[in-house]
Design an enzyme around this catalytic site. Structure first.
Site, PDB file in Angstrom:
ATOM      1  N   CYS A 164       1.195  -0.812   0.221  1.00  0.00           N
ATOM      2  CA  CYS A 164       0.108   0.048  -0.230  1.00  0.00           C
ATOM      3  C   CYS A 164       1.142   1.386  -0.155  1.00  0.00           C
ATOM      4  O   CYS A 164       2.268   1.538  -0.480  1.00  0.00           O
ATOM      5  CB  CYS A 164      -0.869  -0.347   1.550  1.00  0.00           C
ATOM      6  N   ILE A 165       1.009   1.763   0.841  1.00  0.00           N
ATOM      7  CA  ILE A 165       1.278   3.125   0.916  1.00  0.00           C
ATOM      8  C   ILE A 165       2.758   2.901   1.815  1.00  0.00           C
ATOM      9  O   ILE A 165       3.439   4.082   1.702  1.00  0.00           O
ATOM     10  CB  ILE A 165       0.911   4.757   1.706  1.00  0.00           C
TER      11      ILE A 165
END
Length: 225
Positions: A137-138
């Site tokens: 993800c991030i």
């Protein structure tokens, strides 16, 4: 066969102000299936803020990242400052906005961000000792900030005209990293830096496909040990 030992860093509990719960669960499921020994860690710091997950709006509450991470860890979480690099073969960090708000201030400063002190120390130690790091993800933004020139993915900007995270990919490039387009069920392996990344909820995809991508990430991290 000797068990592989993996440290997992959480950033709170809940997508908007902590660790993404499904990503964290997927990481734990796939590590469990692989027979790994796992310990969850979190920095003992205040959250940037607390978000009402029904409305998406900040509240006046104040919470602690370590305490909130205990919700996902079923209480079995340790202060990241206690992590000893020699005890662990690999590191994995699930996503969620807590990565960009509590493990760093990427949410506020983007590529000009700083990384929380204990998180920076741990990532740099794993990298320096050539132990693999898995990010989804991030969370690849942490490696982008701390490991110059690394290769990462946060999704695929060629598949969707309105892909909302194109600016994140551009920021990674501005930091000197190579962003590699990958589908949600795919991973990218930076063999030189022993980094394995997958996009997870950075892509608008069914949850089972996100779990599939995280499974591949976990598998490859363990192979690199």
């Amino acid at each position: 066969m000797t068990k592989k030992c993996v440290a997992v860093i959480l950033s709170g509990c809940g997508v908007y102000d902590g660790s993404e719960v499904h990503e964290s669960s997927a990481v734990m499921v796939h590590l469990s299936r692989a027979g790994a020994e796992v310990q969850l860690y979190a920095p003992n710091v205040k959250q940037m803020h607390v978000v009402n997950h029904l409305t998406g709006q900040p509240t006046e509450e104040a919470r602690n990242v370590l305490v909130e991470s205990g919700r996902i860890a079923r209480g079995n979480v340790k202060d990241l400052a206690e992590l000893k690099i020699n005890d662990w073969d690999a590191l994995i960090i699930p996503g969620g906005f807590g990565v960009a708000k509590n493990l760093s201030n990427w949410a506020v400063k983007g590529k000009d961000c700083s990384v929380e002190g204990t998180v920076e120390t741990v990532i740099k130690k794993f990298h320096a000792t050539k132990k693999p790091i898995g990010l989804c993800c991030i969370s690849p933004v942490l490696a982008a900030k701390l490991i110059p020139g690394c290769e990462l993915t946060v999704g695929c900007d060629t598949e969707c005209e309105k892909w909302p995270y194109a600016k994140t990919a551009e920021a990674l490039k501005e930091l000197g990293c190579q962003h590699v387009n990958k589908q949600v069920n795919e991973i990218h392996i930076d063999k030189k830096n022993k980094l394995v990344t997958t996009s997870a909820f950075m892509c608008n995809a069914p949850i089972h496909e996100i779990y599939d991508g995280i499974e591949e990430m976990v598998k490859e991290v363990l192979k690199l040990v």
